[in-house]
Enzyme design. Structure first.
Site, PDB file in Angstrom:
ATOM      1  N   ASP A  90      16.675 -15.860  22.515  1.00 59.88           N
ATOM      2  CA  ASP A  90      18.184 -16.160  21.578  1.00 59.88           C
ATOM      3  C   ASP A  90      17.884 -16.670  20.589  1.00 59.88           C
ATOM      4  O   ASP A  90      17.222 -18.067  20.816  1.00 59.88           O
ATOM      5  CB  ASP A  90      19.044 -16.088  23.003  1.00 59.88           C
ATOM      6  N   HIS A 145      26.220 -17.039  16.049  1.00 63.38           N
ATOM      7  CA  HIS A 145      26.662 -17.391  17.192  1.00 63.38           C
ATOM      8  C   HIS A 145      27.999 -17.724  17.544  1.00 63.38           C
ATOM      9  O   HIS A 145      28.396 -19.169  17.624  1.00 63.38           O
ATOM     10  CB  HIS A 145      25.859 -19.058  17.006  1.00 63.38           C
ATOM     11  N   HIS A 237      15.379 -19.510  24.704  1.00 63.28           N
ATOM     12  CA  HIS A 237      16.053 -19.883  23.650  1.00 63.28           C
ATOM     13  C   HIS A 237      14.858 -20.772  22.588  1.00 63.28           C
ATOM     14  O   HIS A 237      13.711 -21.257  23.110  1.00 63.28           O
ATOM     15  CB  HIS A 237      16.939 -20.932  23.452  1.00 63.28           C
TER      16      HIS A 237
HETATM   17 ZN   LIG Z   1      22.353 -18.232  22.227  1.00 65.23          ZN
END
Ligand SMILES: [Zn+2]
Length: 267
Positions: A90, A145, A237
């Site tokens: 992500d 985000h 991430h």
């Molecule tokens: Zn995120």
């Protein structure tokens, strides 16, 4: 005072960086996080306008945000759809880390799903193109985000997801954008409706090592390996802060998970 200014700046940075994570699994942490990301530190305080007092004709300032439901709404994808494990990365793309993860995946001959932030996709279109070229799947992760996106008016949600899709399509024309993942996992039913209208399938996760919080690689490895089962969707991430530890963890995790469960495409 110089040192003091520096300290304040460093603290601000830390807040910004940690606020960008996906504090979805742990509700306690999730509740503790959002203030940092919800209110950008750069927002100046409103100038002292010379309004004498609140008058009755003053229009209401902004639509109130819907509350986040206590339970995740039904219909989220939390499994890979097969016995193998699906990896998801992500908040990218990020020129420091996305190429590293792509190289690791390439070496292991497996694919993953990249949940990209629209603003990042616009900034690094060549990385989005590379993600697609190397056979990975794409997931819309909102324009900037916004952890409160699901609480906003439907038109705003739709505009945000469409803007993100446009940036992705500009970078990788014709590539399917199959999924949407709400930042922070703070889903609302309204958001699921919009995602479906846009043909995006709502992607959650089942394993969250909280790598956004910068634990050491060995902790990330331990958390993933102890929580993963057949059919898990692992959240990590490749952007949003210093991801050195995630990169190191993946060097061990990718071959391990491949051997134990197989690493599969989401479906
Ligand atoms: Zn995120």
């Amino acid at each position: 005072m110089r040192p003091r200014t520096l300290l304040a700046f460093a603290l601000g940075l830390v807040l910004l960086v940690t606020g960008c994570g996906d504090p979805g699994k742990n509700p306690g942490k999730a509740a503790a996080q959002p203030s940092a990301s919800a209110a950008p530190a750069s927002t100046p305080t409103p100038s002292p306008s010379p309004k004498p007092r609140p008058s009755r004709t003053t229009p209401p300032p902004k639509p109130k945000l819907r509350p986040v439901p206590k339970k995740l709404p039904a219909g989220l994808h939390r499994g890979s759809g097969s016995p193998g494990v699906a990896l998801t990365f992500d908040d990218g793309p990020d020129p420091r880390y996305t190429p590293q993860i792509l190289a690791q995946l390439r070496a292991a001959r497996v694919t993953a799903t990249f949940c990209v932030v629209g603003r990042q996709a616009k900034r690094y279109p060549q990385l989005v193109a590379q993600i697609v070229r190397e056979g990975h799947q794409l997931c819309n992760h909102s324009w900037h985000h916004d952890v409160d996106l699901g609480r906003r008016p439907l038109a705003e949600i739709r505009a945000d997801l469409e803007r993100t899709n446009r940036a992705i399509r500009a970078a990788a024309p014709g590539a399917p954008i199959t999924w949407f993942r709400q930042p922070g996992g703070r889903w609302t039913a309204e958001e699921l409706t919009v995602a479906r209208q846009l043909g995006l399938r709502p992607l959650h996760w089942s394993v969250d090592p909280q790598d956004w919080d910068h634990p050491p690689a060995k902790t990330i490895i331990k958390r993933v390996e102890s929580a993963t089962h057949h059919g898990s969707v692992v959240l990590m991430h490749d952007a949003g802060g210093d991801r050195t530890q995630t990169m190191a963890a993946c060097r061990r995790l990718i071959p391990d998970l491949k051997r134990r469960y197989g690493i599969v495409r989401l479906r």
